[in-house]
Scaffold this motif. Sequence first.
Motif, short mmCIF file in Angstrom:
data_model
loop_
_atom_site.label_atom_id
_atom_site.label_comp_id
_atom_site.label_asym_id
_atom_site.label_seq_id
_atom_site.Cartn_x
_atom_site.Cartn_y
_atom_site.Cartn_z
N VAL A 143 0.59 -1.28 0.41
CA VAL A 143 0.20 -0.01 -0.10
C VAL A 143 0.92 1.68 -0.05
O VAL A 143 2.17 1.08 0.25
CB VAL A 143 -0.58 -0.17 0.91
N ALA A 144 1.07 2.09 -0.35
CA ALA A 144 1.15 3.01 -0.75
C ALA A 144 0.51 4.96 -0.47
O ALA A 144 -0.27 4.68 -0.39
CB ALA A 144 1.40 3.55 -2.59
N VAL A 145 1.39 5.39 0.50
CA VAL A 145 0.50 6.97 1.27
C VAL A 145 1.28 7.85 1.60
O VAL A 145 2.90 7.62 0.69
CB VAL A 145 -0.20 6.09 2.88
N GLN A 146 0.55 9.20 1.34
CA GLN A 146 1.46 9.68 1.89
C GLN A 146 2.00 9.93 3.37
O GLN A 146 1.02 10.27 4.63
CB GLN A 146 0.81 11.51 1.00
N THR A 150 -3.04 11.03 7.27
CA THR A 150 -3.82 10.03 8.11
C THR A 150 -4.20 9.00 7.50
O THR A 150 -4.64 7.83 7.97
CB THR A 150 -5.49 10.36 7.84
N GLY A 151 -3.68 8.56 5.94
CA GLY A 151 -3.74 7.26 5.32
C GLY A 151 -2.38 6.08 5.83
O GLY A 151 -2.50 5.28 5.92
N ASP A 152 -1.32 6.89 6.06
CA ASP A 152 -0.09 6.55 6.77
C ASP A 152 -0.87 5.92 7.80
O ASP A 152 -0.04 4.56 8.03
CB ASP A 152 0.82 7.68 6.44
N ILE A 153 -1.46 6.62 8.89
CA ILE A 153 -1.87 6.34 9.60
C ILE A 153 -2.65 5.19 9.48
O ILE A 153 -2.51 4.23 10.77
CB ILE A 153 -1.84 7.73 11.09
N LEU A 154 -3.78 5.07 9.33
CA LEU A 154 -4.75 3.87 8.58
C LEU A 154 -3.96 2.57 8.73
O LEU A 154 -4.75 1.84 9.10
CB LEU A 154 -5.71 4.48 8.13
N CYS A 155 -2.83 2.99 7.25
CA CYS A 155 -2.13 1.95 6.94
C CYS A 155 -1.26 1.26 7.85
O CYS A 155 -1.26 0.24 7.31
CB CYS A 155 -2.36 1.67 5.72
N THR A 156 -0.88 1.56 8.54
CA THR A 156 0.02 0.93 9.82
C THR A 156 -0.22 0.05 10.68
O THR A 156 -1.40 -0.23 11.51
CB THR A 156 0.86 1.81 10.21
N ALA A 167 0.62 -8.14 9.68
CA ALA A 167 1.64 -7.26 10.09
C ALA A 167 2.99 -7.50 8.62
O ALA A 167 3.72 -7.14 8.34
CB ALA A 167 2.54 -8.29 11.09
N GLY A 168 1.92 -8.94 7.72
CA GLY A 168 2.73 -8.81 6.58
C GLY A 168 2.17 -7.44 5.21
O GLY A 168 2.92 -7.12 4.02
N THR A 169 1.42 -6.79 5.83
CA THR A 169 1.55 -4.94 4.62
C THR A 169 2.69 -4.12 5.15
O THR A 169 3.27 -4.20 5.84
CB THR A 169 0.06 -4.79 5.71
N GLU A 170 2.46 -3.66 3.56
CA GLU A 170 3.78 -3.36 3.61
C GLU A 170 3.50 -2.28 3.00
O GLU A 170 2.83 -1.70 1.75
CB GLU A 170 4.99 -4.08 2.02
N VAL A 171 3.48 -1.03 3.84
CA VAL A 171 3.39 0.24 3.93
C VAL A 171 4.48 0.67 2.70
O VAL A 171 5.09 1.37 3.43
CB VAL A 171 2.87 0.72 4.77
N GLN A 172 4.57 1.70 2.02
CA GLN A 172 5.16 2.29 1.21
C GLN A 172 4.93 3.70 1.43
O GLN A 172 4.19 4.87 0.70
CB GLN A 172 5.26 1.93 -0.22
N ARG A 173 5.65 4.31 2.14
CA ARG A 173 5.41 5.94 2.16
C ARG A 173 6.31 6.90 1.48
O ARG A 173 7.70 7.06 0.99
CB ARG A 173 5.79 6.42 4.14
N PHE A 174 5.29 7.93 0.79
CA PHE A 174 6.31 8.99 -0.18
C PHE A 174 6.32 9.84 0.55
O PHE A 174 5.02 10.80 1.19
CB PHE A 174 5.02 8.74 -1.66
N LYS A 175 6.39 11.06 -0.04
CA LYS A 175 6.63 12.50 0.39
C LYS A 175 5.12 13.39 -0.86
O LYS A 175 4.95 14.19 -0.47
CB LYS A 175 7.97 13.32 0.13
N LYS A 176 4.95 12.47 -1.66
CA LYS A 176 3.80 13.24 -2.46
C LYS A 176 3.19 12.54 -2.67
O LYS A 176 3.33 10.90 -3.38
CB LYS A 176 4.24 14.14 -3.90
N GLY A 177 2.07 12.38 -3.01
CA GLY A 177 0.74 11.63 -3.63
C GLY A 177 1.08 11.68 -5.02
O GLY A 177 0.59 9.87 -5.22
N THR A 178 1.34 11.88 -5.80
CA THR A 178 1.57 12.10 -6.85
C THR A 178 2.25 10.83 -7.29
O THR A 178 2.56 10.11 -7.48
CB THR A 178 2.03 13.18 -7.19
N ASP A 179 3.29 10.71 -6.40
CA ASP A 179 4.91 9.59 -6.34
C ASP A 179 4.31 8.15 -5.88
O ASP A 179 4.30 7.41 -6.58
CB ASP A 179 6.21 10.22 -5.41
N ALA A 180 2.81 8.57 -4.52
CA ALA A 180 2.45 7.38 -4.29
C ALA A 180 1.76 6.68 -5.63
O ALA A 180 1.77 5.23 -6.50
CB ALA A 180 1.60 7.50 -3.51
#
Length: 731
Positions: A143-146, A150-156, A167-180
């Motif tokens: 899952v990609a989030v900015q 809130t999306g970051d918090i919600l998907c962690t 715990a196997g959910t992989e959260v990729q965090r981006f500085k911009k929503g566009t990059d996600a």
Amino acid sequence: MKKGIRRTLVLCLACLLFACGMFFPVTKTAQAADVVTVGTNAEFPPFEYINNDGEPDGFDIAVIKAIGEAEGFEVKVTNMEFKSLIASLSTGSLDAVIAGMTVTEERQQSVDFSDSYYTAKQCIIVPVDSDITELADLNGKKVAVQEGTTGDILCTPGEDNDVITDAGTEVQRFKKGTDAVVALNNGGVDAVVIDKNPAENFVANNKGKLKMIEDDTTTEEYAIAVGKGNTELMEKINRGLATIKEDGTFDQLVAEYIGGEEEEASADAELTITVGTNAEFPPFEYMNDNGEPDGFDIAIIKAIGEAEGFDVNITNMEFKSLIASLSTGSLDAVIAGMTVTEERQQSVDFSDSYYTATQCIVVPQDSDITSLADLNGKKVAVQEGTTGDILCTPAEDNVITDENTEVQRFKKGTDAVVALNNGGVDAVVIDKNPAENFVKNNQDKLKLIEDDTSTEEYAIAVGKGNTELLEKINSGLATIKEDGTFDALVEEYINDSDTEEDAERGFLANLKYVFVDTNGYQLMLKGLGVTIGISACAGILGILLGFILALMKLTETRRKRKTLWSRIAGVYIDVIRGTPSMVQLLIMFMVIFRSRYAVVAAILSFGINSAAYVAENIRGGILAVDIGQMEGGRSLGFTYGETMRYIVLPQAIKNVIPALGNEMITLVKETSIVGYVAIVDLTKAGDFIVSRTYQAFLPLIAVAIVYYIVVKLMTWALAIIERRLRQSDNR
């Protein structure tokens, strides 16, 4: 330190700081009471984004400005990373934050929030063929989030998270929503979780690829954050928010930025994109008789702009600088006969292909070279950074494998052909169409050999993740291909068989052809004006800054030990004199000014460089004055500063003038490198004439003669000044 010299140094330093402030303004640590510094993160459309003028814009910006107008305070918007906003608010560098920020218990421990101004909910963006239907389906997925949202918090995954628990959910965090969203388009993640309104924008710009899923698991309130305990500002914001809601301003802003698409369409109609090219690649790019970039590629991008309703601003620069300038954001797109390669795709995104080209070999008429393989062990000329360059570099997986093959890289294809005509290389490897142009203009000397070993696709490059512009370009390209515009441009620029007659001309006829028929003299006059302008401004800056540095350095002579001032001046002089002026120019232009304001960058670069040498000239001139002059002045009751001003400096100036004059002459000649940062000076103008006439002798000799005349005039003026200053010595 005596008062005189101290006052002089303080005054000079103040002038220096003022001059630096003009070009490098610093952030103020405090604002007037009626100015509120508001932080935002302009990567969250339609709430915050960068508009066509390069300024933060969007619903949130409009709301805070409307509140400021209602409450009588001015708003200064500062754009920064989302995760840095609360920290900057806590340190006091920001007064408030509006950035589509959700009110959470964790954030309330650090800041205070205003009344809510918008209710939003998290949504999921997935590919159109995805089987994900709700947030719970993201368990175990990528899952990609900015970052920090809130999306970051919600998907962690966590014990207190009722939705994502795997715990196997992989959260990729981006500085911009566009990059996600780019990561989602590239298959790097399975979904993006982000607020509803920006989600709608992203899906609208990726029709047919992405879809949006609404999930009522979570809703959130957006509010404006202020520093903890700043009740005065909080009251103003809440009062202003209530006012704009009551008088209808808030509803109008919702309709303008969030609820409607008509305004967005009108903004697109006024869009202007900056397109980079390298006008050294005929017939795709070249300088026309008016000294402007022209050619098939220029006509194509302008036709696409007309079809899609945006204006095109063309910037000419070196080929190898194009992708770097695109990555820094100083260019929106690049069209320059650029081949799509895997290496380039790591840095930029490419449009659909608009032309298929083949690499060809240009050789002398009597050459026995018949294929690329025959180039092994030969001297081969290429244009730096092109496919021909890559193709001819010896490698195990390439046609050219002989390490003895000598590849000479030129900045222009024309220069490579000139080297071939002069016997410096055995062959030139370049794309088919420019090769045909070069051979047509040298029919009695050169021939062209086609080799099917390598074919390539030309495409238009845009910044990584700029899907909106990429879609416009692809759409416009499809339109001009369908309506026949593309075929007409191919016929006009590529299939046109008109060639320049290669008849033997007399000297005067050839002179007329090179400088009059092609408007070469106009290019040189314009280039001369640029050279003189940059040299004069840089020279003045160098003398002023050099004088300050000389005084700083002299403090160690007077105090008989190193001082802070002398150490600063010493480091400055050491660094500037120890690094090439070319590198300094590139750093100033590409790093500090981010490939913009080329003339200003050149003036500053050469002025700063010259100051290091001027400082030592002035210091040497002052030290050359007999020490008895200073002692005599002091014995007459003059202060140190007065003695320097009225007795020492007038004598020192006469000693320094020859060295300063020599430095100014050197500066004029050094500015010949400004062509590297896309400035058309005298030398670059000569290069353009060579590119258009395929003759090197006359244009380069003409450039040399003009420089010589300028230097002679400066030498003559310098001699007059010296004679006037020496008149008192003959009395």
